[in-house]
Design an enzyme around this catalytic site. Structure first.
Site, PDB file in Angstrom:
ATOM      1  N   THR A   1     -50.583 -27.678  65.521  1.00 20.42           N
ATOM      2  CA  THR A   1     -49.872 -26.570  66.116  1.00 20.42           C
ATOM      3  C   THR A   1     -48.489 -27.043  66.507  1.00 20.42           C
ATOM      4  OG1 THR A   1     -49.882 -24.965  67.898  1.00 20.42           O
ATOM      5  CG2 THR A   1     -50.815 -27.118  68.373  1.00 20.42           C
ATOM      6  N   THR A  26     -28.677 -18.651  72.517  1.00 18.27           N
ATOM      7  CA  THR A  26     -27.671 -18.097  73.418  1.00 18.27           C
ATOM      8  C   THR A  26     -28.307 -17.559  74.686  1.00 18.27           C
ATOM      9  OG1 THR A  26     -27.796 -15.976  72.252  1.00 18.27           O
ATOM     10  CG2 THR A  26     -26.093 -17.512  71.569  1.00 18.27           C
TER      11      THR A  26
END
Length: 408
Positions: A198, A408
């Site tokens: 994973t 961002t």
């Protein structure tokens, strides 16, 4: 539930530190911008442990992956700790990144009195950003001074990035030769199609297991759990799955008890793997794609994975559109030969396609099933007796928003 002869498995509390012999600590060291957000964890065994690992198949492997692989090779699968940070992947960071990953293991080793090669390291977060190593080192020193039993839930929170919730699970395995415990935690929400494990996963057990056998069981259990999930078909640079065995329970795992160990690993891995899918970025539904009557298990997996990764299938499920044509089309491009006249497609048990023809009269019932938060898609290829299931999720506008704003 009984899983093998005279063996039972029951859930217990405690997560990764539920097995005896393990301590953990988690804190905010300053990688994540949000004040107080846990972003560093150390998992340590009281003495020494057998260790095993599976890693990403992506060729752009992050520094912690390269360092941990080397350490497992050098020690032949023995060690005493794992250090992990979130918020920065330390991937594509060149020699500085490798030096920082090694520094993390050196700091843990110095604090615990072991060799750096006996420490594994993992990182997750934004690619191409340098670790604030001074903050990380200070955090490691503080974490190693505050290691304690019973703090697994904090560690499970510290490894999260875009995960909407922490993922941890633990079980007690009772055998005719005694009981042992297994605890685990995992993180992952986006960039999920592991092809190994994973995003990040950690398993601890107090069974006594030789490193080679632990590696074997880890790989076998991951095949139908962590390796059977997908969120967006993206294989990360940092995927790592680690296992540690302290031996504190006194139960020695040999070939006779190997099935009990494997069943235990499956019992902790499956809910974590499904938790990753359910908590996938923007996900509103879990999709279980089961392929039956294939020639081989590998072919069944290949078809199921292709369907689960199809953006058209994922968006149809999100919009509750019983578009069986997208399912058939995805199966047809999976690279597995089958006869269309033998194919059947069902959604939630509702037959929508059979003998090369649609059952459109069932579409309305299937559409209602698609409104649920868990959807079963079943396709029979009619070519053999093998089957496999891959778990995925729907694709929503929220996934686009999360990833459009990730840096961002």
């Amino acid at each position: 539930m009984a899983v093998t002869r005279h063996t039972s498995i029951a859930p217990i509390d405690g997560g990764i530190t539920a097995p005896t012999g393990f301590r953990s600590a988690a804190l905010h060291c300053g990688i994540k911008a949000k004040a107080g957000a846990l972003d560093l964890a150390v998992l340590a065994v009281d003495t020494f442990a057998s260790m095993a690992g599976l890693f990403t198949t992506n060729l752009a492997q992050a520094a912690p992956v390269l360092v941990s692989k080397r350490h497992l090779d050098v020690t032949r699968g023995t060690g005493c700790a794992i250090v992990v940070n979130s918020g920065c992947a330390n991937a594509c960071t060149g020699e500085e990144g490798l030096a920082n990953a090694r520094r993390m293991t050196e700091e843990v080793a110095s604090a615990l009195g072991c060799e750096p090669e006996q420490v594994l390291v993992a990182s997750t977060g934004v690619i191409g950003v340098a670790l604030p190593i001074d903050r990380v080192v200070a955090g490691i020193q503080e974490a190693c001074s505050s290691l304690a039993h019973g703090r697994g839930s904090e560690a499970a929170q510290a490894i999260m990035t875009t995960d909407p919730f922490p993922k941890e699970h633990a079980v007690r395995v009772t055998t005719p030769r005694g009981s042992f415990s297994i605890g685990a935690m995992a993180k992952g929400s986006g960039m999920i199609e592991p092809n190994m494990a994973t995003m990040l996963g950690f398993i601890a057990t107090d069974a006594q297991v030789a490193p080679a056998m632990l590696q074997r069981a880890l790989a076998e259990s991951a095949r139908d759990t962590f390796n059977a999930i997908t969120v967006d078909g993206e294989c990360s640079t940092n995927d790592s799955l680690f296992a540690m065995a302290s031996g504190n329970s006194g139960v020695v795992i040999d070939e006779e008890l190997y099935p009990a160990l494997l069943d235990g690993l499956l019992s902790v891995s499956r809910p974590l793997a499904l938790g990753i899918v359910r908590g996938g970025e923007g996900a509103t539904k879990v999709i279980a794609v089961s392929v039956y009557d294939a020639n081989t298990v590998d072919e069944a997996r290949q078809v199921a994975r292709t369907i689960a990764n199809s953006p058209l299938v994922k968006t149809a499920v999100h919009g509750a559109d019983p578009n069986w044509g997208r399912i058939v089309a995805a199966a047809g491009r999976a690279g597995v030969r089958f006869d269309m006249q033998r194919v059947t497609v069902r959604i939630g048990g509702i037959l929508l396609f059979e003998n090369g023809l649609p059952h459109d009269e069932s579409a309305a019932r299937a559409a209602e099933i698609l409104k649920r938060d868990t959807v079963d898609i079943e396709i029979s290829l009619g070519t053999g007796n093998a089957s496999a299931t891959i778990w995925g999720c729907d694709l929503s506008a929220e996934y686009v928003r999360i990833n459009g704003e990730y840096r961002t």
